[in-house]
Write a protein that holds these residues in place. Sequence first.
Motif, PDB file in Angstrom:
ATOM      1  N   ILE A 101       0.854  -1.196   0.000  1.00 39.65           N
ATOM      2  CA  ILE A 101       0.000   0.000   0.000  1.00 39.65           C
ATOM      3  C   ILE A 101       0.891   1.247   0.000  1.00 39.65           C
ATOM      4  O   ILE A 101       1.942   1.265   0.640  1.00 39.65           O
ATOM      5  CB  ILE A 101      -0.915  -0.017   1.248  1.00 39.65           C
ATOM      6  CG1 ILE A 101      -1.835  -1.231   1.207  1.00 39.65           C
ATOM      7  CG2 ILE A 101      -1.729   1.265   1.358  1.00 39.65           C
ATOM      8  CD1 ILE A 101      -2.653  -1.419   2.466  1.00 39.65           C
ATOM      9  N   PRO A 102       0.475   2.310  -0.690  1.00 32.22           N
ATOM     10  CA  PRO A 102       1.244   3.564  -0.639  1.00 32.22           C
ATOM     11  C   PRO A 102       1.309   4.137   0.781  1.00 32.22           C
ATOM     12  O   PRO A 102       0.528   3.760   1.655  1.00 32.22           O
ATOM     13  CB  PRO A 102       0.464   4.518  -1.553  1.00 32.22           C
ATOM     14  CG  PRO A 102      -0.557   3.706  -2.239  1.00 32.22           C
ATOM     15  CD  PRO A 102      -0.682   2.398  -1.565  1.00 32.22           C
ATOM     16  N   VAL A 103       2.219   5.082   0.994  1.00 30.68           N
ATOM     17  CA  VAL A 103       2.486   5.613   2.339  1.00 30.68           C
ATOM     18  C   VAL A 103       1.231   6.161   3.007  1.00 30.68           C
ATOM     19  O   VAL A 103       0.985   5.893   4.185  1.00 30.68           O
ATOM     20  CB  VAL A 103       3.576   6.709   2.265  1.00 30.68           C
ATOM     21  CG1 VAL A 103       3.786   7.352   3.626  1.00 30.68           C
ATOM     22  CG2 VAL A 103       4.874   6.128   1.767  1.00 30.68           C
ATOM     23  N   LYS A 104       0.427   6.916   2.277  1.00 29.17           N
ATOM     24  CA  LYS A 104      -0.782   7.497   2.873  1.00 29.17           C
ATOM     25  C   LYS A 104      -1.744   6.398   3.343  1.00 29.17           C
ATOM     26  O   LYS A 104      -2.321   6.481   4.420  1.00 29.17           O
ATOM     27  CB  LYS A 104      -1.465   8.411   1.857  1.00 29.17           C
ATOM     28  CG  LYS A 104      -2.444   9.357   2.464  1.00 29.17           C
ATOM     29  CD  LYS A 104      -2.876  10.404   1.455  1.00 29.17           C
ATOM     30  CE  LYS A 104      -3.645  11.492   2.156  1.00 29.17           C
ATOM     31  NZ  LYS A 104      -3.988  12.597   1.293  1.00 29.17           N
ATOM     32  N   LYS A 107      -0.411   4.773   6.468  1.00 27.01           N
ATOM     33  CA  LYS A 107      -0.642   5.628   7.640  1.00 27.01           C
ATOM     34  C   LYS A 107      -2.058   5.441   8.174  1.00 27.01           C
ATOM     35  O   LYS A 107      -2.259   5.245   9.371  1.00 27.01           O
ATOM     36  CB  LYS A 107      -0.391   7.088   7.269  1.00 27.01           C
ATOM     37  CG  LYS A 107      -0.424   8.021   8.449  1.00 27.01           C
ATOM     38  CD  LYS A 107      -0.020   9.404   7.977  1.00 27.01           C
ATOM     39  CE  LYS A 107       0.354  10.320   9.075  1.00 27.01           C
ATOM     40  NZ  LYS A 107       1.409   9.899   9.936  1.00 27.01           N
ATOM     41  N   VAL A 108      -3.033   5.450   7.272  1.00 25.34           N
ATOM     42  CA  VAL A 108      -4.431   5.252   7.671  1.00 25.34           C
ATOM     43  C   VAL A 108      -4.602   3.863   8.276  1.00 25.34           C
ATOM     44  O   VAL A 108      -5.245   3.699   9.322  1.00 25.34           O
ATOM     45  CB  VAL A 108      -5.380   5.453   6.468  1.00 25.34           C
ATOM     46  CG1 VAL A 108      -6.793   5.013   6.796  1.00 25.34           C
ATOM     47  CG2 VAL A 108      -5.357   6.901   6.008  1.00 25.34           C
ATOM     48  N   ASP A 179       5.340  11.008   9.090  1.00 28.10           N
ATOM     49  CA  ASP A 179       5.812   9.645   8.841  1.00 28.10           C
ATOM     50  C   ASP A 179       4.848   8.625   9.422  1.00 28.10           C
ATOM     51  O   ASP A 179       3.972   8.956  10.212  1.00 28.10           O
ATOM     52  CB  ASP A 179       7.193   9.437   9.477  1.00 28.10           C
ATOM     53  CG  ASP A 179       8.268  10.276   8.807  1.00 28.10           C
ATOM     54  OD1 ASP A 179       8.224  10.402   7.571  1.00 28.10           O
ATOM     55  OD2 ASP A 179       9.136  10.812   9.530  1.00 28.10           O
ATOM     56  N   VAL A 180       5.052   7.357   9.033  1.00 28.43           N
ATOM     57  CA  VAL A 180       4.269   6.255   9.588  1.00 28.43           C
ATOM     58  C   VAL A 180       5.097   5.646  10.724  1.00 28.43           C
ATOM     59  O   VAL A 180       6.252   5.301  10.549  1.00 28.43           O
ATOM     60  CB  VAL A 180       3.960   5.183   8.518  1.00 28.43           C
ATOM     61  CG1 VAL A 180       3.158   4.049   9.112  1.00 28.43           C
ATOM     62  CG2 VAL A 180       3.251   5.795   7.325  1.00 28.43           C
ATOM     63  N   TYR A 181       4.476   5.521  11.896  1.00 29.31           N
ATOM     64  CA  TYR A 181       5.163   5.005  13.083  1.00 29.31           C
ATOM     65  C   TYR A 181       4.553   3.684  13.524  1.00 29.31           C
ATOM     66  O   TYR A 181       3.344   3.537  13.579  1.00 29.31           O
ATOM     67  CB  TYR A 181       5.063   6.013  14.236  1.00 29.31           C
ATOM     68  CG  TYR A 181       6.047   7.139  14.122  1.00 29.31           C
ATOM     69  CD1 TYR A 181       7.232   7.115  14.841  1.00 29.31           C
ATOM     70  CD2 TYR A 181       5.800   8.221  13.288  1.00 29.31           C
ATOM     71  CE1 TYR A 181       8.147   8.142  14.741  1.00 29.31           C
ATOM     72  CE2 TYR A 181       6.715   9.259  13.169  1.00 29.31           C
ATOM     73  CZ  TYR A 181       7.889   9.203  13.903  1.00 29.31           C
ATOM     74  OH  TYR A 181       8.796  10.217  13.797  1.00 29.31           O
ATOM     75  N   LEU A 182       5.436   2.720  13.873  1.00 34.34           N
ATOM     76  CA  LEU A 182       5.007   1.447  14.453  1.00 34.34           C
ATOM     77  C   LEU A 182       4.721   1.604  15.939  1.00 34.34           C
ATOM     78  O   LEU A 182       3.933   0.863  16.512  1.00 34.34           O
ATOM     79  CB  LEU A 182       6.084   0.379  14.261  1.00 34.34           C
ATOM     80  CG  LEU A 182       6.444   0.031  12.826  1.00 34.34           C
ATOM     81  CD1 LEU A 182       7.591  -0.966  12.805  1.00 34.34           C
ATOM     82  CD2 LEU A 182       5.242  -0.504  12.084  1.00 34.34           C
ATOM     83  N   ILE A 187       9.925   4.406  13.565  1.00 34.32           N
ATOM     84  CA  ILE A 187       9.376   4.679  12.239  1.00 34.32           C
ATOM     85  C   ILE A 187       9.253   3.367  11.474  1.00 34.32           C
ATOM     86  O   ILE A 187      10.119   2.489  11.563  1.00 34.32           O
ATOM     87  CB  ILE A 187      10.274   5.665  11.468  1.00 34.32           C
ATOM     88  CG1 ILE A 187      10.286   7.019  12.163  1.00 34.32           C
ATOM     89  CG2 ILE A 187       9.808   5.825  10.031  1.00 34.32           C
ATOM     90  CD1 ILE A 187      11.208   8.036  11.542  1.00 34.32           C
ATOM     91  N   ASP A 188       8.174   3.236  10.706  1.00 38.27           N
ATOM     92  CA  ASP A 188       7.940   2.050   9.883  1.00 38.27           C
ATOM     93  C   ASP A 188       9.033   1.938   8.831  1.00 38.27           C
ATOM     94  O   ASP A 188       9.389   2.910   8.179  1.00 38.27           O
ATOM     95  CB  ASP A 188       6.573   2.162   9.206  1.00 38.27           C
ATOM     96  CG  ASP A 188       6.218   0.932   8.396  1.00 38.27           C
ATOM     97  OD1 ASP A 188       6.737  -0.159   8.700  1.00 38.27           O
ATOM     98  OD2 ASP A 188       5.418   1.065   7.451  1.00 38.27           O
TER      99      ASP A 188
END
Length: 197
Positions: A101-104, A107-108, A179-182, A187-188
């Motif tokens: 999946i793309p970054v956005k 994130k969702v 950013d996307v965080y785990l 950061i992912d």
Amino acid sequence: MSENSPDLEDDTGTYESGLPGFLGTIDEIIAKAEAIMLAVGVILMAVNTCTNVIARFVFGEGLFFSGEINRILIILITFAGIGYAARHGRHIRMSAIYDAIPVKGRKVLMIFIALFTSVVMFFLCYHSYGYIETLYSRGRILPALGFEIWWVYIWAPVGFAITGIQYLLTAIKNFTSKDVYLSTGVIDGYADSESEV
């Protein structure tokens, strides 16, 4: 850990929350409590086990309460460990679809996963508290140590609550950052750590 650092952090030192203000303070206090619980639990279990083995060989008989102490410590370490794993992004992930999946979208999806997991952890916290109430009403005691058995399981709701809070903080971190965080500080992404066999 800095916002833009994709490298894996060394989590053996002090933990710094990625959350601002009051939430960051809560996150760091919980992290210190978890670290103390895990460290003390593992050290006590090692000392208890070694002492029991030495007593068995020297005196021909082990400590009668050693098994119960290790049982208590295993429960403590397990439920303190789930919060620790969530804090450092170390839970097992099934990420084949997620990675495509793309970054956005990631994130969702990460916000949804963190919120859903938080709700599940608080649900388990509620039911584990109910289990402790049941044990309390029965009045059972540990045979060797002599105290009520419900004290042994008090770590279950505490661990579930800490983990639920951690996943809730992860969702908030993903809401407030680009950013996307785990988790609040991880950061992912994947590290290039190939090693020659």
